[in-house]
Write a protein that holds these residues in place. Structure first.
Motif, PDB file in Angstrom:
ATOM      1  N   GLU A  44     -23.013  24.696  -4.639  1.00 48.36           N
ATOM      2  CA  GLU A  44     -21.493  23.301  -5.194  1.00 48.36           C
ATOM      3  C   GLU A  44     -20.715  22.750  -6.057  1.00 48.36           C
ATOM      4  O   GLU A  44     -19.615  22.614  -6.041  1.00 48.36           O
ATOM      5  N   SER A  45     -21.279  23.168  -7.017  1.00 54.93           N
ATOM      6  CA  SER A  45     -20.710  22.409  -8.625  1.00 54.93           C
ATOM      7  C   SER A  45     -21.948  23.733  -9.525  1.00 54.93           C
ATOM      8  O   SER A  45     -23.043  23.413  -9.682  1.00 54.93           O
ATOM      9  N   CYS A  46     -21.299  23.519 -10.677  1.00 50.77           N
ATOM     10  CA  CYS A  46     -21.006  24.559 -11.929  1.00 50.77           C
ATOM     11  C   CYS A  46     -21.772  23.495 -13.206  1.00 50.77           C
ATOM     12  O   CYS A  46     -20.108  23.687 -13.426  1.00 50.77           O
ATOM     13  N   VAL A  47     -22.104  22.574 -13.890  1.00 51.30           N
ATOM     14  CA  VAL A  47     -21.487  21.952 -14.777  1.00 51.30           C
ATOM     15  C   VAL A  47     -22.235  22.503 -16.161  1.00 51.30           C
ATOM     16  O   VAL A  47     -23.304  22.604 -16.472  1.00 51.30           O
ATOM     17  N   ASP A  48     -21.572  23.316 -17.209  1.00 46.64           N
ATOM     18  CA  ASP A  48     -21.623  23.474 -18.645  1.00 46.64           C
ATOM     19  C   ASP A  48     -22.787  22.204 -19.249  1.00 46.64           C
ATOM     20  O   ASP A  48     -21.368  21.405 -19.715  1.00 46.64           O
ATOM     21  N   VAL A  49     -23.600  21.272 -19.548  1.00 48.64           N
ATOM     22  CA  VAL A  49     -23.972  20.308 -19.130  1.00 48.64           C
ATOM     23  C   VAL A  49     -23.533  20.459 -21.543  1.00 48.64           C
ATOM     24  O   VAL A  49     -24.489  20.802 -22.446  1.00 48.64           O
ATOM     25  N   GLU A  50     -22.788  18.700 -21.729  1.00 48.98           N
ATOM     26  CA  GLU A  50     -21.835  18.948 -22.470  1.00 48.98           C
ATOM     27  C   GLU A  50     -21.209  19.690 -23.278  1.00 48.98           C
ATOM     28  O   GLU A  50     -21.305  19.852 -24.551  1.00 48.98           O
ATOM     29  N   GLU A  51     -20.599  21.195 -21.958  1.00 56.72           N
ATOM     30  CA  GLU A  51     -19.700  21.526 -23.171  1.00 56.72           C
ATOM     31  C   GLU A  51     -20.459  22.600 -24.298  1.00 56.72           C
ATOM     32  O   GLU A  51     -19.613  22.698 -24.850  1.00 56.72           O
ATOM     33  N   GLU A  52     -21.872  22.346 -24.271  1.00 56.40           N
ATOM     34  CA  GLU A  52     -22.716  23.289 -25.708  1.00 56.40           C
ATOM     35  C   GLU A  52     -23.050  24.794 -24.873  1.00 56.40           C
ATOM     36  O   GLU A  52     -23.685  25.346 -25.922  1.00 56.40           O
ATOM     37  N   HIS A  53     -23.354  25.557 -24.739  1.00 60.41           N
ATOM     38  CA  HIS A  53     -23.211  26.672 -24.087  1.00 60.41           C
ATOM     39  C   HIS A  53     -24.592  27.380 -23.631  1.00 60.41           C
ATOM     40  O   HIS A  53     -24.889  28.077 -24.194  1.00 60.41           O
ATOM     41  N   TYR A  54     -25.381  25.855 -23.514  1.00 63.37           N
ATOM     42  CA  TYR A  54     -26.673  25.815 -23.621  1.00 63.37           C
ATOM     43  C   TYR A  54     -28.009  26.225 -21.963  1.00 63.37           C
ATOM     44  O   TYR A  54     -28.731  26.593 -22.317  1.00 63.37           O
ATOM     45  N   MET A  55     -27.197  25.595 -21.210  1.00 65.33           N
ATOM     46  CA  MET A  55     -27.702  25.171 -20.768  1.00 65.33           C
ATOM     47  C   MET A  55     -26.746  24.559 -19.123  1.00 65.33           C
ATOM     48  O   MET A  55     -25.247  24.336 -19.707  1.00 65.33           O
ATOM     49  N   ILE A  56     -27.324  25.214 -17.814  1.00 67.15           N
ATOM     50  CA  ILE A  56     -25.781  24.810 -16.537  1.00 67.15           C
ATOM     51  C   ILE A  56     -27.075  24.196 -16.043  1.00 67.15           C
ATOM     52  O   ILE A  56     -28.159  24.827 -14.963  1.00 67.15           O
ATOM     53  N   GLU A  57     -26.022  23.280 -15.447  1.00 71.71           N
ATOM     54  CA  GLU A  57     -26.808  22.204 -14.286  1.00 71.71           C
ATOM     55  C   GLU A  57     -26.048  22.646 -12.391  1.00 71.71           C
ATOM     56  O   GLU A  57     -24.863  22.576 -12.508  1.00 71.71           O
ATOM     57  N   LEU A  58     -26.407  22.763 -11.421  1.00 74.98           N
ATOM     58  CA  LEU A  58     -25.756  23.726 -10.605  1.00 74.98           C
ATOM     59  C   LEU A  58     -26.619  22.710  -9.406  1.00 74.98           C
ATOM     60  O   LEU A  58     -27.967  22.357  -9.326  1.00 74.98           O
ATOM     61  N   GLN A  59     -25.848  22.131  -8.596  1.00 74.86           N
ATOM     62  CA  GLN A  59     -25.546  21.247  -7.900  1.00 74.86           C
ATOM     63  C   GLN A  59     -25.767  22.214  -6.056  1.00 74.86           C
ATOM     64  O   GLN A  59     -24.315  22.914  -6.420  1.00 74.86           O
ATOM     65  N   CYS A  60     -26.495  21.732  -5.625  1.00 73.91           N
ATOM     66  CA  CYS A  60     -26.962  23.355  -4.560  1.00 73.91           C
ATOM     67  C   CYS A  60     -26.945  22.322  -3.398  1.00 73.91           C
ATOM     68  O   CYS A  60     -27.974  20.658  -3.313  1.00 73.91           O
ATOM     69  N   THR A  61     -26.637  23.288  -2.115  1.00 76.40           N
ATOM     70  CA  THR A  61     -27.293  22.431  -0.464  1.00 76.40           C
ATOM     71  C   THR A  61     -27.772  23.630  -0.158  1.00 76.40           C
ATOM     72  O   THR A  61     -27.438  24.788  -0.167  1.00 76.40           O
ATOM     73  N   GLU A  62     -28.707  22.916   0.542  1.00 80.72           N
ATOM     74  CA  GLU A  62     -29.568  23.961   1.770  1.00 80.72           C
ATOM     75  C   GLU A  62     -29.179  23.699   2.559  1.00 80.72           C
ATOM     76  O   GLU A  62     -29.621  22.720   3.569  1.00 80.72           O
ATOM     77  N   LYS A  63     -28.629  24.446   3.651  1.00 78.51           N
ATOM     78  CA  LYS A  63     -28.698  23.963   5.199  1.00 78.51           C
ATOM     79  C   LYS A  63     -29.353  24.627   6.017  1.00 78.51           C
ATOM     80  O   LYS A  63     -29.742  25.605   5.628  1.00 78.51           O
ATOM     81  N   GLU A  64     -30.535  23.750   7.040  1.00 82.76           N
ATOM     82  CA  GLU A  64     -31.324  24.014   7.560  1.00 82.76           C
ATOM     83  C   GLU A  64     -30.921  24.959   9.232  1.00 82.76           C
ATOM     84  O   GLU A  64     -29.079  25.234   9.077  1.00 82.76           O
ATOM     85  N   GLY A  65     -32.016  25.940   8.572  1.00 80.29           N
ATOM     86  CA  GLY A  65     -31.203  27.663   8.682  1.00 80.29           C
ATOM     87  C   GLY A  65     -31.354  28.278   8.536  1.00 80.29           C
ATOM     88  O   GLY A  65     -30.885  29.704   9.197  1.00 80.29           O
ATOM     89  N   ALA A  66     -30.908  28.420   6.969  1.00 81.70           N
ATOM     90  CA  ALA A  66     -30.612  28.858   6.487  1.00 81.70           C
ATOM     91  C   ALA A  66     -31.267  29.888   6.303  1.00 81.70           C
ATOM     92  O   ALA A  66     -30.863  31.007   5.578  1.00 81.70           O
ATOM     93  N   ARG A  67     -32.574  29.806   6.414  1.00 86.04           N
ATOM     94  CA  ARG A  67     -33.843  30.641   5.671  1.00 86.04           C
ATOM     95  C   ARG A  67     -33.159  32.432   6.696  1.00 86.04           C
ATOM     96  O   ARG A  67     -33.105  32.309   7.503  1.00 86.04           O
TER      97      ARG A  67
END
Length: 111
Positions: free
Chosen positions: A88-111
């Protein structure tokens, strides 16, 4: 640059991107392309049950943290075990290019 605590990256995920292609009937399709396994931290956040066509559709949300890499977008999916997560979103943590946080959603039945 802050040091990354690599001990937290204890789960393996695969990023799935898509490239344009053609099927046997020469129709346009999106072909999935899987990355090599990536070490990540995967944390379930909270579930929700949005209504779609009058029925509850259970969803589980996750925060996935990976080392920084170019090209990670919301058009990609995360494969975590048997689960497929929509980014859902990608965040370059503190904009320092060392870590990315991904906010994700699993919808039931997507397996």
């Amino acid at each position: 640059m802050k040091p990354l605590d690599v001990g937290r990256l204890n789960k393996q995920i695969i990023l799935i991107s898509f490239k344009p292609g053609k099927d046997r009937l020469h129709q346009d399709i999106r072909e999935p392309v899987e990355s090599k396994p990536i070490w990540a931290t995967v944390k379930p956040q909270r579930g929700s049950e949005p209504y779609e066509a009058g029925k509850k559709q259970p969803e589980q949300q996750y925060t996935v943290t990976i080392r920084y890499r170019n090209g990670v977008t919301t058009d990609m999916l995360v494969k975590y075990g048997e689960k497929i997560l929509q980014i859902e979103s990608c965040v370059d943590v503190e904009e320092e290019h060392y870590m990315i946080e991904l906010q994700c959603t699993e919808k039931e039945g997507a397996r």
